[in-house]
Scaffold this active site. Sequence first.
Site, mmCIF file in Angstrom:
data_model
loop_
_atom_site.group_PDB
_atom_site.id
_atom_site.type_symbol
_atom_site.label_atom_id
_atom_site.label_comp_id
_atom_site.label_asym_id
_atom_site.label_seq_id
_atom_site.Cartn_x
_atom_site.Cartn_y
_atom_site.Cartn_z
ATOM 1 N N ASP A 13 29.921 -94.079 -34.703
ATOM 2 C CA ASP A 13 29.632 -95.688 -34.912
ATOM 3 C C ASP A 13 28.942 -95.786 -36.257
ATOM 4 O O ASP A 13 28.160 -96.631 -36.402
ATOM 5 C CB ASP A 13 28.613 -96.090 -33.794
ATOM 6 C CG ASP A 13 29.450 -95.765 -32.334
ATOM 7 O OD1 ASP A 13 30.620 -96.133 -32.367
ATOM 8 O OD2 ASP A 13 28.531 -95.705 -31.598
ATOM 9 N N HIS A 43 36.842 -97.946 -33.705
ATOM 10 C CA HIS A 43 36.706 -98.046 -34.983
ATOM 11 C C HIS A 43 36.656 -99.664 -35.492
ATOM 12 O O HIS A 43 37.980 -100.092 -35.365
ATOM 13 C CB HIS A 43 37.515 -97.274 -35.840
ATOM 14 C CG HIS A 43 37.164 -95.718 -35.825
ATOM 15 N ND1 HIS A 43 37.773 -94.759 -36.739
ATOM 16 C CD2 HIS A 43 36.539 -95.196 -34.872
ATOM 17 C CE1 HIS A 43 37.523 -93.782 -36.336
ATOM 18 N NE2 HIS A 43 36.488 -93.820 -35.232
HETATM 19 P P1 GDP Z 1 32.981 -96.193 -36.481
HETATM 20 O O1 GDP Z 1 33.247 -95.896 -35.139
HETATM 21 O O2 GDP Z 1 32.291 -95.016 -37.267
HETATM 22 O O3 GDP Z 1 34.072 -96.899 -37.407
HETATM 23 O O4 GDP Z 1 32.040 -97.256 -36.429
HETATM 24 P P2 GDP Z 1 32.099 -98.677 -35.625
HETATM 25 O O5 GDP Z 1 33.104 -99.813 -35.800
HETATM 26 O O6 GDP Z 1 31.832 -98.200 -34.053
HETATM 27 O O7 GDP Z 1 30.734 -99.282 -35.946
HETATM 28 C C1 GDP Z 1 30.313 -99.943 -37.002
HETATM 29 C C2 GDP Z 1 29.858 -101.159 -36.931
HETATM 30 O O8 GDP Z 1 29.425 -101.744 -38.015
HETATM 31 C C3 GDP Z 1 31.171 -102.318 -36.813
HETATM 32 O O9 GDP Z 1 30.776 -103.558 -36.064
HETATM 33 C C4 GDP Z 1 31.559 -102.538 -38.117
HETATM 34 O O10 GDP Z 1 32.250 -103.948 -38.498
HETATM 35 C C5 GDP Z 1 30.149 -102.708 -38.803
HETATM 36 N N1 GDP Z 1 30.009 -102.406 -40.364
HETATM 37 C C6 GDP Z 1 30.472 -101.275 -40.940
HETATM 38 N N2 GDP Z 1 30.006 -101.288 -42.258
HETATM 39 C C7 GDP Z 1 29.155 -102.220 -42.226
HETATM 40 C C8 GDP Z 1 28.089 -102.721 -43.277
HETATM 41 O O11 GDP Z 1 28.136 -102.268 -44.232
HETATM 42 N N3 GDP Z 1 27.532 -103.803 -43.090
HETATM 43 C C9 GDP Z 1 27.371 -104.591 -41.507
HETATM 44 N N4 GDP Z 1 26.888 -105.633 -41.482
HETATM 45 N N5 GDP Z 1 28.237 -104.178 -40.751
HETATM 46 C C10 GDP Z 1 29.110 -103.036 -41.156
#
Ligand code: GDP
Length: 442
Positions: A13, A43
């Site tokens: 995440d 993701h």
């Molecule tokens: P992944 O599984 O590693 O792709 O991550 P997730 O999607 O589970 O969780 C990451 C969360 O952080 C999601 O809600 C993204 O939209 C959000 N996100 C990712 N990068 C950023 C960022 O730089 N700033 C903010 N505010 N949210 C982010």
Amino acid sequence: MSVAAVVGCGWGDEGKGKIVDALAAERRARLVIRFNGGPNAGHTVVPEVEGAEVPPWNRAVFRLHQVPSGIFTPGCTSLCGPGTVIDPDGLLEELAELEAHGVETGQILLSDRAHVVFPLHRERDRLLEAAREGLKQGTTLRGVGPAYEDKMARIGIRLGDLLDGEYLDEYLPFLAEEQSRRLGALGGSAVDATELRALCERWVEQLRDRIVDSYPLVRDTLRSGGFVVLEGQLGAMKDIDWGTYPFVTSSGATAAAGAATCGVPPGAVSEVIGVVKAFATTVGGGPFVTELFDAAAEALRSLGETETEHEYGATTGRPRRCGWFDAVAARQAAAINGCTALALTKLDALDGIPEVPIARAYELDGQTIDYVPSSTRRLERAKPVYEALPGWGAPAREVREWRALPAEARAYAERIEALTEVPVEYAGTGPSRLALARRVRR
Ligand code: GDP
């Protein structure tokens, strides 16, 4: 050859989906391969295009479970790699949802080596987790662990097997008997070979054209010099070998695992981008050294401007456990991955926080240590040694240039860089693909 691996250097995440989407779009990736995991992934991607002609899905929030994050890049093939496990019904639902948003899904392919997650795997997941009582792992109950178990036990069905009716006729009666025995031992119901056969038939009708031998595709893309991204799921702290065992995922989550499972020569991976979030989160059980509780945890969990940014699992909706940045874990994760750069996501989420602590070491049984002990029981006794950095008053939100970031936010990134010994090349400043400040070095 130009291959970048994008891997989690935390507990999952971290925002890998966003980084893969941004990188694929910017560098016109020809192939994005999700290399591990299955329907337990979530993701979140917010693809955004600027200009007069924008696609119908512009700025929509997508939660990709099995589909690789290259799907929003025109001309890019998105492959679920040989090391993944695929829940066909979940995938079909995901495809339908993408199509409903006007996303072109013809570029999504599935390796014939990937294993199938059957409903019986979900059933086994549920029964096993229930039987663990006080020792629950907190799995997503999507059947991923049991599907990998069957792969390693060499009794699984691969996607390619679905194309071979004769083999299924021969094999499924044995499989049904074997699975009935396994489920029966946990108090579950028997598995019927005819029902399994019918499922396989339906799936092959719907997915036949997407199931490919990925070897020629990967080989030819590499030969032609096309940019390839290996997309990891979860993070090093949940890796089957390097994570907080047994509170881990059932697959390898490192760049090396990506190369190995995708059939990419390790030497061809020239960039390894480790994704770390500006503060730490995890889901499920297991030690989590910098964990905060109650109101302090809730304060981190609800950071961010929109509900989707709040720290609740994209697949399960479960509240994530939250804590301060753990540089000990990040350094170890970056080292075992061979990270060439870090992407520090959600820097904007810390906007306005007066002081931002970083754990630079652990205190364990009277000693200071700078690595993550392999014993989960020892790790549970570890206490973080913090240093506190000043927060930033001015917002990092939506800043797209490194030098325009608040000075304290840059200092925070630089301190993480010093502690992890890997350059921070990207700072995430919002959920959108474009909310990314790149560091340009001279
Ligand atoms: P992944 O599984 O590693 O792709 O991550 P997730 O999607 O589970 O969780 C990451 C969360 O952080 C999601 O809600 C993204 O939209 C959000 N996100 C990712 N990068 C950023 C960022 O730089 N700033 C903010 N505010 N949210 C982010």
